[in-house]
Scaffold this active site. Structure first.
Site, PDB file in Angstrom:
ATOM      1  N   GLU A  43     -63.528 -32.677   6.196  1.00  0.00           N
ATOM      2  CA  GLU A  43     -64.043 -33.996   6.566  1.00  0.00           C
ATOM      3  C   GLU A  43     -63.098 -35.085   6.637  1.00  0.00           C
ATOM      4  OE1 GLU A  43     -66.263 -35.131   2.980  1.00  0.00           O
ATOM      5  OE2 GLU A  43     -67.055 -33.173   2.334  1.00  0.00           O
ATOM      6  N   GLU A  88     -64.894 -30.343  -3.092  1.00  0.00           N
ATOM      7  CA  GLU A  88     -64.143 -31.449  -3.852  1.00  0.00           C
ATOM      8  C   GLU A  88     -63.940 -31.378  -5.277  1.00  0.00           C
ATOM      9  OE1 GLU A  88     -65.679 -35.089  -2.169  1.00  0.00           O
ATOM     10  OE2 GLU A  88     -64.532 -34.736  -0.339  1.00  0.00           O
TER      11      GLU A  88
END
Length: 838
Positions: free
Chosen positions: A588, A483
């Protein structure tokens, strides 16, 4: 089987079935209908008198008519011992020498002729029968004959014989019957042994015996279960005195390293495998639909059903709240948690983190993951698994020891690992799971380049380790940076970094399928569509998506609406990038339809749903509705399950975030239930089989478009690694000359690549029965890769804090440090090879 010496009764009521639909069903019973029997005629030429019954036989219970077509001078019924019906028209050769349909044919004196067209047609007879050969059921055949057999029903043997052994037993003496029982029992025992052999031999040949893809005789790392016992286990030891069970399937018993046991449950056809004498054997298989670790993963066709082991080796407040509650409000990330723990020597100090590593995820979790139908785990890891520098409070290197345990557990249960670099020096996004809450200082701010160079060092170290033959099949994917917040960092700097990663990694591993891991790049919050056509020709670049509704607009929409939203939002993204970029998976996602849950947004940061998060004043509802899962109705659980399956179906390949959420200190219960896969299985809001999700979006009216075939280079095929010069020219060569907030990056602090290379160790494992240890690999797959030392500070240069170097915090230097920087062409120091000694 009828007991001996009691009247034999083959018919209860009507006559038995017959292939002749026109048969008579009349049963002749002389007891209830004496007129049917002329007792004066008990010795017809084709039947023996009653005095000639075989020894031990019972009195006949009834008589019946003989075959149709009998001689007109013969009686209309016969003294058959067990005849019951008119079944078939007798052929012309049928004479008095051939007795009744269901009788034992005691009166039969000759075999039929062997051909129905020769002597039989002429009424001829065959050779005489011995008395012991006169007991059979088909008057047209005998067990000794090879032709002329005509069965009375479709259940005859392959030659058409239909004999009833139970009738022969009925009319045989008790002594003879006891011998038959003995042979019958013996036959059953032999049959059981044959069945055992039929099952056991293939298991031994195809599961146990092969030494599957084990490139070395290396070592098992410390931490896996070393033995197992089970009702389906198999022993493959070379030592005849060694009775260690090395493999097993559903119902087998596992014994862990500390002596505890549990039952391996796997209803999906999976099996575990661990041999202490061959600890790198990759023969385990998670499920029947998942390739074993020694088999090639097909990125086009095999399905990733994955789950994260979040909060294990890289802690997060909402996943392991008890660690943070103890030091509330001062511990908000692992940086401050480590500081608080280090100061709390009475409370256990940093040893508390190792206790967490040792207990939060165990071998039993890996077995349960396979039992849940899942075949991959994504394991987040931080740079302090390798080393820490002065001033960094993290626990150095210990999490790596437990990662190695996870590798061996994954190997044992046939699970593949996506190793995700979750926290890099300086933080790639400023969120708590990156190590320190604040601002991104990776490729951003005054320390942006220095932190990026250090990150490249650690990526190289991870890749050198996992590319070794002992590990590459268990860890076939590596997440480059989790991320990175590209809107702040900027796409130019990120893509230049990714080009450098690509070249560095493939220089180590080589190019093409089977050479090193798939490299997963997070989409960086810029949208999956922006990745179409990126890095053309790259060798095995994959795209990592993290779709969440929790952190956006909060609603109270019903679950059906939420599930439909998942389908309409995520189906295009998932399938669209297969053909235009490469393999795409959701690294995710969760069941969270809102941001309720203790510490989900961070320690003390409140929630959007309740209007307590910074900048949010609208109250959508009370989070207790969603955190008190014990009060959920069945409708609520069904709704959560629908959303979960719609998400799985839409995302195709996925890693749920996360496997486990720890309980809070305050309640002893999970306070963020949307995020726990294992709790969902326990409570019934997660599917017991992830494949159940297939077709859910279609049922909601959203047709899924089949993913396009991956480009050849995306799986390591022809042309892999040949990124065009034109594409490269569109991004700044490494190191970049500017950052989003620093126009002239040449003046920024940097490190020099003159340090000693850091390697990751394997565990030293002793060979059973000796003091020798297995070779667990040196930690350095390719010592011939382009030489480059570790980046270290330049003597005489000053460096601001790696996490606090934003341009509004630290002035941008006016010139580069005057210290001498090493040229990249210089020979670096040799790698430092180390190993854990348990």
């Amino acid at each position: 089987m009828a007991p001996s010496n009691v009247p034999y009764n083959p018919i209860e009521g009507d006559a038995p079935p017959s292939p002749n639909p026109h048969r008579s069903t009349a049963a002749y019973d002389p007891v209830n209908n004496p007129s049917n029997l002329d007792l004066t005629d008990v010795n017809y030429h084709d039947e023996p008198p009653m005095s000639q019954l075989p020894p031990g036989a019972s009195q006949p219970r009834f008589l019946a008519p003989r075959f149709q077509g009998q001689d007109v001078n013969e009686p209309g019924f016969r003294t058959s011992y067990a005849s019951s019906q008119v079944s078939l028209n007798a052929p012309s050769y049928q004479t008095a020498d051939y007795d009744s349909v269901h009788g034992l044919n005691f009166g039969q004196q000759h075999r039929p002729a062997t051909s129905l067209t020769s002597s039989a047609a002429a009424g001829g007879l065959g050779s005489p029968l011995l008395p012991t050969e006169r007991y059979h059921d088909d008057p047209y055949s005998h067990a000794n004959e090879s032709a002329g057999a005509i069965p009375l029903s479709p259940v005859g043997t392959g030659q058409g014989y239909r004999e009833y052994p139970e009738k022969r037993d009925q009319y045989t003496s008790p002594r003879q019957k006891s011998k038959r029982k003995l042979w019958l029992i013996l036959g059953i025992i032999i049959l059981i042994l044959l069945i055992i052999a039929a099952v056991g031999i293939p298991v031994y040949i195809f599961i146990v015996k092969p030494r599957l893809n084990s490139s070395t005789e290396g070592a098992k790392t410390d931490g896996g279960s070393h033995t197992g016992t089970g009702n389906t286990g198999t022993n493959d030891s070379n030592d005849s005195n060694d009775h260690v069970v090395v493999t097993g399937s559903d119902g087998s018993t596992i014994t862990t390293e500390n002596g505890t046991t549990f039952t391996y449950k796997n209803s999906f056809g999976g099996y575990w495998y661990y041999d202490p004498k061959d600890p790198f054997n990759n023969g385990a298989k998670a499920q029947s639909y998942t390739p074993a670790l020694n088999e090639t993963w097909d990125w086009n066709n095999d399905r990733v059903y994955g789950v994260n082991l979040g909060g294990w080796l890289n802690t997060e407040p909402f996943i392991s709240p008890a660690l943070y509650e103890k030091y509330y409000p001062n511990a908000v990330d692992e940086y401050t948690l480590s500081q608080q723990m280090a100061a709390d020597t009475a409370g256990g100090g940093l040893k508390q983190l190792e206790d967490h590593y040792a207990t939060f995820i165990t071998e039993e979790d890996f077995a349960a993951i396979a039992a849940a139908g899942l075949n991959w785990v994504r394991i987040p890891i931080a740079f302090w698994a390798i080393e820490v520098w002065d001033g960094e409070p993290f626990l150095e290197g210990v999490s790596w020891k437990y990662f190695l345990k996870g590798v061996q557990w994954a190997r044992k249960y046939g699970i593949r690992i996506n190793l995700d670099f979750h926290a890099v020096p300086g933080s790639q996004n400023g969120w708590n799971h990156s190590g320190r809450l604040g601002d991104p200082n990776f490729l951003h701010g005054v320390m942006g380049l220095a932190n990026a160079d250090r990150t490249l060092d650690y990526i190289r170290t991870f890749i050198q380790f996992i590319s070794q033959p002992e590990y590459k099949d268990v860890i076939p994917m590596f997440g480059v940076v989790n991320e990175p917040f590209t809107p702040t960092i900027g796409p130019n700097a990120m893509n230049s970094f990714y080009l450098q990663v690509h070249d560095l990694v493939r220089d180590i591993t080589g190019r093409g399928e089977g050479n090193g891991p798939m490299l997963s790049l997070h989409e960086g919050f810029i949208g999956a569509s922006n990745w179409a056509g990126a890095f053309p020709g790259a060798d095995r670049f994959a795209l990592d998506l993290h779709p969440y509704f929790a952190f956006g607009a909060q609603t109270n929409d019903p679950f059906e609406t939420q599930a439909l939203r998942a389908c309409t939002s995520w189906v295009p993204n998932t399938n669209g990038t297969f053909g235009t970029f490469g393999f795409t998976a959701a690294g995710e996602f969760s069941n969270a339809i809102n941001d309720c849950g203790q510490y989900v947004n961070g320690v003390g940061l409140g929630t959007r749903y309740e209007g307590t998060f910074s900048g949010i004043t609208t109250v959508t509802g009370d989070c207790k509705t969603w955190t008190d899962y014990e009060s959920w109705t069945q409708d609520t659980k069904d709704g959560v399950k629908l959303f979960a399956m719609a998400s799985m179906d839409a995302l195709v390949h996925f890693f749920f975030w996360t496997w486990k959420i720890g309980p809070t200190l305050a309640t002893g219960k999970v306070a963020a239930p949307f995020w726990s896969y294992s709790l969902g299985l326990q409570e019934g809001w997660m599917p017991a089989d992830p494949r159940e999700a297939a077709g859910v979006c279609a049922s909601l009216g959203v047709a899924s478009t089949p993913a396009a075939q991956l480009p050849a280079t995306a799986t390591g095929g022809p042309g892999a690694g040949t990124i065009s010069a034109a594409y490269r020219a569109s991004y700044t060569a490494w190191p970049v000359t500017s950052l989003a907030d620093v126009p002239n990056a040449a003046v920024l602090p940097t490190y020099t690549a003159t340090g000693t290379l850091k390697t990751l160790p394997g565990l030293s494992i002793t060979t059973p029965g000796s003091t020798a240890t297995f070779d667990a690999g040196s930690g350095w797959f390719n010592p011939n890769a382009t030489p480059l030392g570790a980046h270290v500070p330049i003597p005489g240069c000053n460096y601001p804090d790696e996490y606090s170097a934003q341009v509004d915090q630290v002035p941008i230097p006016t010139a580069a440090c005057a210290g001498t920087k090493r040229k990249r062409s210089e020979q670096p120091a040799a790698p430092q090879i180390t190993a854990f000694r348990p």
